[in-house]
Each structure stands twice: as C-alpha cells, then as structure tokens.
Design a protein around this motif. Structure first.
Motif, PDB file in Angstrom:
ATOM      1  N   UNK A 167      -5.092   5.309   4.557  1.00 33.18           N
ATOM      2  CA  UNK A 167      -6.066   5.144   5.625  1.00 33.18           C
ATOM      3  C   UNK A 167      -7.503   5.006   5.163  1.00 33.18           C
ATOM      4  N   UNK A 168      -7.718   4.930   3.849  1.00 33.17           N
ATOM      5  CA  UNK A 168      -9.083   4.797   3.336  1.00 33.17           C
ATOM      6  C   UNK A 168      -9.450   3.328   3.149  1.00 33.17           C
ATOM      7  N   UNK A 169     -10.715   3.026   3.276  1.00 30.15           N
ATOM      8  CA  UNK A 169     -11.224   1.687   3.001  1.00 30.15           C
ATOM      9  C   UNK A 169     -11.361   1.522   1.489  1.00 30.15           C
ATOM     10  N   UNK A 170     -10.668   0.545   0.931  1.00 24.34           N
ATOM     11  CA  UNK A 170     -10.693   0.306  -0.510  1.00 24.34           C
ATOM     12  C   UNK A 170     -11.287  -1.078  -0.762  1.00 24.34           C
ATOM     13  N   UNK A 171     -12.326  -1.126  -1.585  1.00 22.67           N
ATOM     14  CA  UNK A 171     -12.960  -2.383  -1.969  1.00 22.67           C
ATOM     15  C   UNK A 171     -13.031  -2.482  -3.488  1.00 22.67           C
ATOM     16  N   UNK A 172     -13.543  -3.605  -3.992  1.00 26.70           N
ATOM     17  CA  UNK A 172     -13.681  -3.784  -5.441  1.00 26.70           C
ATOM     18  C   UNK A 172     -14.582  -2.718  -6.060  1.00 26.70           C
ATOM     19  N   UNK A 173     -15.503  -2.194  -5.270  1.00 27.70           N
ATOM     20  CA  UNK A 173     -16.445  -1.200  -5.792  1.00 27.70           C
ATOM     21  C   UNK A 173     -15.985   0.234  -5.579  1.00 27.70           C
ATOM     22  N   UNK A 174     -14.817   0.420  -4.966  1.00 24.72           N
ATOM     23  CA  UNK A 174     -14.292   1.771  -4.760  1.00 24.72           C
ATOM     24  C   UNK A 174     -13.943   2.407  -6.108  1.00 24.72           C
ATOM     25  N   UNK A 175     -14.501   3.581  -6.414  1.00 21.65           N
ATOM     26  CA  UNK A 175     -14.178   4.228  -7.700  1.00 21.65           C
ATOM     27  C   UNK A 175     -12.797   4.875  -7.657  1.00 21.65           C
ATOM     28  N   UNK A 176     -12.129   4.879  -8.795  1.00 21.38           N
ATOM     29  CA  UNK A 176     -10.869   5.607  -8.961  1.00 21.38           C
ATOM     30  C   UNK A 176      -9.779   5.205  -7.971  1.00 21.38           C
ATOM     31  N   UNK A 177      -9.622   3.890  -7.786  1.00 22.58           N
ATOM     32  CA  UNK A 177      -8.454   3.429  -7.031  1.00 22.58           C
ATOM     33  C   UNK A 177      -7.209   3.870  -7.800  1.00 22.58           C
ATOM     34  N   UNK A 178      -6.220   4.367  -7.099  1.00 21.75           N
ATOM     35  CA  UNK A 178      -5.052   4.940  -7.758  1.00 21.75           C
ATOM     36  C   UNK A 178      -3.784   4.305  -7.214  1.00 21.75           C
ATOM     37  N   UNK A 179      -2.819   4.081  -8.112  1.00 25.69           N
ATOM     38  CA  UNK A 179      -1.528   3.512  -7.715  1.00 25.69           C
ATOM     39  C   UNK A 179      -0.502   4.634  -7.569  1.00 25.69           C
ATOM     40  N   UNK A 180       0.208   4.627  -6.441  1.00 22.58           N
ATOM     41  CA  UNK A 180       1.221   5.650  -6.164  1.00 22.58           C
ATOM     42  C   UNK A 180       2.640   5.091  -6.213  1.00 22.58           C
ATOM     43  N   UNK A 181       2.770   3.784  -6.488  1.00 22.98           N
ATOM     44  CA  UNK A 181       4.083   3.157  -6.460  1.00 22.98           C
ATOM     45  C   UNK A 181       3.989   1.815  -5.754  1.00 22.98           C
ATOM     46  N   UNK A 182       5.093   1.397  -5.111  1.00 28.18           N
ATOM     47  CA  UNK A 182       5.126   0.074  -4.487  1.00 28.18           C
ATOM     48  C   UNK A 182       5.953   0.083  -3.203  1.00 28.18           C
ATOM     49  N   UNK A 183       5.712  -0.923  -2.374  1.00 34.37           N
ATOM     50  CA  UNK A 183       6.655  -1.316  -1.332  1.00 34.37           C
ATOM     51  C   UNK A 183       7.548  -2.396  -1.936  1.00 34.37           C
ATOM     52  N   UNK A 184       8.853  -2.300  -1.720  1.00 38.46           N
ATOM     53  CA  UNK A 184       9.765  -3.297  -2.268  1.00 38.46           C
ATOM     54  C   UNK A 184      10.844  -3.663  -1.261  1.00 38.46           C
ATOM     55  N   UNK A 185      11.203  -4.935  -1.237  1.00 40.15           N
ATOM     56  CA  UNK A 185      12.225  -5.448  -0.332  1.00 40.15           C
ATOM     57  C   UNK A 185      13.577  -5.434  -1.036  1.00 40.15           C
ATOM     58  N   UNK A 186      14.510  -4.682  -0.489  1.00 39.73           N
ATOM     59  CA  UNK A 186      15.893  -4.688  -0.955  1.00 39.73           C
ATOM     60  C   UNK A 186      16.570  -5.915  -0.333  1.00 39.73           C
ATOM     61  N   UNK A 187      16.810  -6.934  -1.138  1.00 37.66           N
ATOM     62  CA  UNK A 187      17.322  -8.191  -0.573  1.00 37.66           C
ATOM     63  C   UNK A 187      18.773  -8.094  -0.115  1.00 37.66           C
ATOM     64  N   UNK A 188      19.451  -7.011  -0.473  1.00 42.47           N
ATOM     65  CA  UNK A 188      20.829  -6.815   0.008  1.00 42.47           C
ATOM     66  C   UNK A 188      20.846  -6.265   1.429  1.00 42.47           C
ATOM     67  N   UNK A 189      19.935  -5.316   1.697  1.00 44.13           N
ATOM     68  CA  UNK A 189      19.900  -4.692   3.024  1.00 44.13           C
ATOM     69  C   UNK A 189      18.813  -5.292   3.914  1.00 44.13           C
ATOM     70  N   UNK A 190      17.909  -6.080   3.305  1.00 41.02           N
ATOM     71  CA  UNK A 190      16.759  -6.678   4.015  1.00 41.02           C
ATOM     72  C   UNK A 190      15.801  -5.618   4.545  1.00 41.02           C
ATOM     73  N   UNK A 191      15.845  -4.433   3.919  1.00 38.61           N
ATOM     74  CA  UNK A 191      14.942  -3.363   4.298  1.00 38.61           C
ATOM     75  C   UNK A 191      13.837  -3.221   3.244  1.00 38.61           C
ATOM     76  N   UNK A 192      12.633  -2.880   3.704  1.00 38.64           N
ATOM     77  CA  UNK A 192      11.512  -2.651   2.798  1.00 38.64           C
ATOM     78  C   UNK A 192      11.358  -1.152   2.605  1.00 38.64           C
ATOM     79  N   UNK A 193      11.420  -0.734   1.348  1.00 42.82           N
ATOM     80  CA  UNK A 193      11.417   0.690   1.032  1.00 42.82           C
ATOM     81  C   UNK A 193      10.218   1.057   0.152  1.00 42.82           C
ATOM     82  N   UNK A 194       9.867   2.316   0.191  1.00 45.27           N
ATOM     83  CA  UNK A 194       8.834   2.837  -0.706  1.00 45.27           C
ATOM     84  C   UNK A 194       9.483   3.270  -2.009  1.00 45.27           C
TER      85      UNK A 194
END
Length: 533
Positions: A167-194
């Motif tokens: 819910x935070x506003x993230x821009x190129x100038x935002x300090x310490x942007x952090x990656x927590x993982x990904x959203x990924x599409x399971x092409x077998x179930x057609x569901x998008x999972x974390x």
C-alpha cells in the motif's frame, strides 16, 4: 501460496549455478527454481560456440583476455568487473567440469581451444557446436542430487512483490525498495499465486524476441528487465543490442533463426558478398574475426550496397572431416536445406542475439532493490560495455551466479508475513475473446523494432518507433486491465516495455559507440557514460 528461502527465476547456467551452491551450503533451506517452460529451455541451451577462459597459460594470459574484453566493449566496460570475471572465471569453469560438463579434447588429451572474433588467442572451450546444451545438461544432472532444490516448470512470473503491494507509494527515488517474492501464474491451474522468498535471483535471460529475426528461443521476452523496471529498479545500457553476424538465412521464416557460430570463422570460414568478394578486409584489419559489432555493420552495409537479403559464409576450402567433427549440427542443418558446405556457400544474415544492457547490478549481483539479485543476460554487470566479446556470456553467468550466492548466503532475511501481501485480484476481468489482438500487436512490435531500431539507427527512425510503441502500450495495457492474465499477454506487455527501454536509451545516446550506430551521430563522444533509467 508458496514460501521459499531462496527463489530463482530462470533455469539457465546463472540460475542453476546459484541454486546448486545454495543447496550445498544450506541443506536445511529450500531453494525454488521457477521456469516458464521446460527446465532446459533457456538461452544457455542455444549457446553454440563455447565459453572463454584462460587455461593455456603458456600462450595466453589474464591480461590478454582482459584487454580483448575492454577493446570489444568500446570504452564502456567496468575494468574492475572485467578483471573479476576473467580471473574468477577459470575456477568457475573448473567447477563446471567437476560437475560433469565435457569439453572437446585433442589427440593428446588437452582441451581443444577455439578462437572467435575479438580474441587475440585460442581460449574458447567447446563441446562440438552445442556447448551451451552440454553445460545445461551437466547442471540439471547435478541438481537432481539435491532434494532441497525444487524446479517448478511452466509457471509464469508476473511481477515482483515490493512495498507497493503493502500500500505504499514506490517511485524511482524511494529509498530501500525491497523484494519479498513474486506473483506467478500456474499455467496448469490458471491461478496466480504468491511465492514469498527471503532472497530472489533473476536469471531470466535475454529479450531477442522483440525483433523479427533472432537467435534466441521463444522464451527470450525480457521478463526480468520489464519486472524490475515496473518495480522502479534501475536499468542501464539497453541500447546495446548485439546482432550476431551469421544467422542462417532461410527466406520466408521469422522468429528463432539457426545460429552459425562464430567459431566457424575462427576455424577459417570467409564472409563473401553476392559477387564472391571477401569484403571484411575493407572494414577492419582483423577481417572476419573483427568484433561482432563491426562484422554485423559490414554485412548490413554489403547487403544494402548489393540489394540482397544476405551474404555468404564460405567453408568450401575447410577440412570437411574436421568441420563435421567440430560442427556436426551446423553441417546436418545445412544439409537438410540442400546446402553441402563442401560445394556451396552458406547464406547468412545478422539476427538479434544478445542484450549487453539490462538490470543494473554491482560486483555481487545486487540490484537497486534489496534482497533482489540478477545474473546472466538479464543483468548489466559492467563486463560487456558497448559490445560483448564472443563467448564471455556463459563465463559471466557462472561468475555472477556464484557471486550472488556468496553475498546472499551471508545475509539473514526473514520472510514477510504472507498475509500482508494481498492475493491477486482478477475481479472485473474476462477471458480474452480474440488472441489476434495479442498476436498482431506482437508482429507489429517485432516489425517496427527490426525496421527502425536495428543495426543502423537514425533519430527519425527512433522517433517513429517511439510513437508506435506508445500506441501499442496503450492498447496492451487496456487488455491487461480488462482480460484475464495469460503468458502471451504478459510476454507482449514485457516486450513492449523492453522495446521502450531500448528506444529511449538509444535516443539519449548522442553518439555512435559499439553496438549502437546512429547515422545522425556517426562519431564517438568524448564523454563515456552509461545510460540508466
């Protein structure tokens, strides 16, 4: 929802090197490798020529390899990174051999070393003309020994998870942007999972599919670069797209072109125009073994002068038995098209091959986003500068797969509470009614990039390309908002973003250097700079 300690996106040599080292270092940790196709369908698999490394210290040296790399990079290489890769690469090659990779040897049992454009010595280790495939085989066999490595096939990663999803506003100038993982599409179930991860490595390969003709497989759609750009990470030097000078010319075909490795010229093949003239001596004193940017532009110029769509690679004078032994797949491919290399020349033309720019990283593979690393072709490490030296790519991938492991293994990162990351919201979307909206936009994209942003560029061409990209972006974003996500739609979206980055950085570069040649600025600038967005 999945949780993992170490997440790897991509199953090529960079990603698998990292995964293997993590699995051995931390037998109680989980390493998850996600690939959108089969595990071996990577850019690594299609690397023919070999891997550069100094192994013959009587005739070669680190200093020579470093100097060759710097010359090819045309002033924009990071000299510190070049030294790291050249010197550490030898140990990485030894590790790979220890993991089971087999390179060709001569009658005395010594490694048979090849030479390619831009190299001053014979230093290319190879396995026939399928070196990358052999390396990928060895790595996948080694992976099977580790129960804590899970390879998830046919999942399509859509976006990186960052503070934006909290819910935070993230821009190129935002300090310490952090990656927590990904959203990924399971092409077998057609569901998008974390997929929640402590550390994420992007090893997503190249972006050659933004062009109509490329040596890259269909998976090379610039997914990693596009995801990092959307996540407000730093991208650099995307204008430097390497066109391999000698892809097999097959009229009426598009998509992935069959590569005629540079090692064929290293063994003595000669480029000739339609009149049978050996033309490279008119462009560079190194003739057919000049760096790829010079050879590709020379071929492009000869094609324009003669009004043809290809030139020829003459192998008729070469030892047939030696050719078949070293290049069996090339020989069989040509023969299948009715080309007997002992009697006929091979028609060749340049094709998009390698992206020298990409996700900006430091000497440990760290991106501008915390807990996110990048290695392989998707990364811009500083090794290649304005033009990659032949066979340095596999070397770089292993070195930075290892270096990302070294740094990440020393960092303790707690996984974020998955409940803080919202589930994917597909509300308000419908199934796409017509795939033609995606397939036609893809054709338009590849056509405009090939026609306007190819080997030779001009300001007016770049401006036209940008205007058409703007329209494609608007249309595709509307599809993305209103229809259910599919791999085809995501790939198109990613390729449009990558194409935008290539064009925008090409517009910023007011000079001609390395792989970027602009007829409005034919000379080099005295200012050495990397273009970063």
């Amino acid at each position: 929802m999945k949780k993992t300690d170490f997440l790897v996106i991509g199953s090529g040599i960079a990603g698998l090197t990292y995964a293997l080292k993590m699995a051995e270092q931390f037998p109680d940790k989980r390493i998850t490798v996600v690939t959108k196709a089969a595990a071996d369908e990577t850019n690594t698999k299609y690397a023919q020529g070999g891997i550069a490394g100094v192994t013959d210290f009587e005739n070669d040296s680190f200093e020579k390899h470093i100097n060759d790399t710097l010359i090819a990079g045309d002033g924009l290489c990071n000299a510190h990174i070049v030294e790291i890769v050249v010197k550490e690469g030898v140990e990485r090659i030894r590790e790979l051999i220890g993991w089971g990779a087999q390179f060709d040897k001569d009658a005395d049992g010594d490694y048979s070393l090849g030479r390619e454009g831009g190299h001053s010595e014979y230093r290319i280790l190879h396995h026939k003309d399928i070196t990358g495939k052999e390396m990928e085989r060895a790595l996948l066999e080694k992976v099977k020994q580790y129960s804590n490595i899970e390879i998830i096939k046919h999942w399509f990663v859509i976006d990186l998870l960052t503070q934006h999803h909290l819910g935070f506003l993230v821009t190129k100038s935002t300090p310490n942007i952090q990656c927590y993982g990904v959203y990924a599409l399971n092409t077998s179930t057609h569901q998008i999972e974390k997929i929640i991860a402590g550390h994420t490595l992007l090893a997503t390969g190249g972006n050659g599919q933004v062009y109509r003709s490329t040596t890259n497989p269909s998976i090379a759609t610039g997914d990693g670069v596009s995801m990092v750009y959307r996540a407000k990470g730093r991208i650099e030097n995307m204008e430097f797209i390497q066109f391999h000078p000698t892809a097999l010319y097959e009229p009426g075909t598009g998509g992935q072109a069959f590569l005629i490795t540079e090692a064929v010229r290293g063994d003595g093949a000669i480029l000739r125009n339609k009149h049978g003239e050996a033309f490279m001596e008119r462009y560079d004193e190194r003739k057919d073994l000049a760096p790829r940017d010079i050879v590709a532009r020379a071929i492009d110029n000869e094609m324009k002068i003669t009004g043809t769509e290809h030139v020829y690679l003459d192998c008729r004078h070469m030892d047939q038995a030696k050719f078949i032994h070293h290049f069996p797949n090339i020989y069989e491919k040509c023969l299948s098209l009715g080309i007997d290399i002992t009697k006929s020349m091979i028609p060749v033309a340049p094709a998009a091959h390698y992206s020298c720019g990409g996700i900006k990283t430091d000497e440990w593979g760290r991106t501008s986003i915390l807990n996110l690393y990048a290695a392989g072709e998707c990364a811009s490490t500083g090794l290649h500068g304005a033009n990659r030296l032949a066979s340095n790519s596999l070397l770089e991938a292993m070195v930075f797969g290892h270096r990302a492991f070294v740094h990440a293994s020393q960092q303790v990162t707690e996984l974020i509470d998955p409940d803080r990351i919202p589930d994917w919201d597909a509300g308000g979307t419908t199934d796409p009614r017509e795939m033609i909206l995606i397939t036609q936009s893809l054709k338009e994209l590849q056509l405009l990039m090939s026609d306007y942003v190819g080997i030779v560029r001009a300001d007016v061409r770049l401006e036209r390309a940008m205007k058409r990209l703007d329209l494609l972006w608007v249309e595709t974003e509307q599809l993305y908002i209103t229809t259910k996500v599919s791999p085809q739609l995501c790939e198109l979206r990613n390729m449009i973003s990558v194409a935008f980055l290539i064009v925008k950085m090409a517009q910023f570069r007011k000079e001609s250097r390395g792989l970027h040649y602009n007829t409005d600025y034919p000379e080099k600038s005295e200012l050495l700079q990397n273009i970063v967005l």
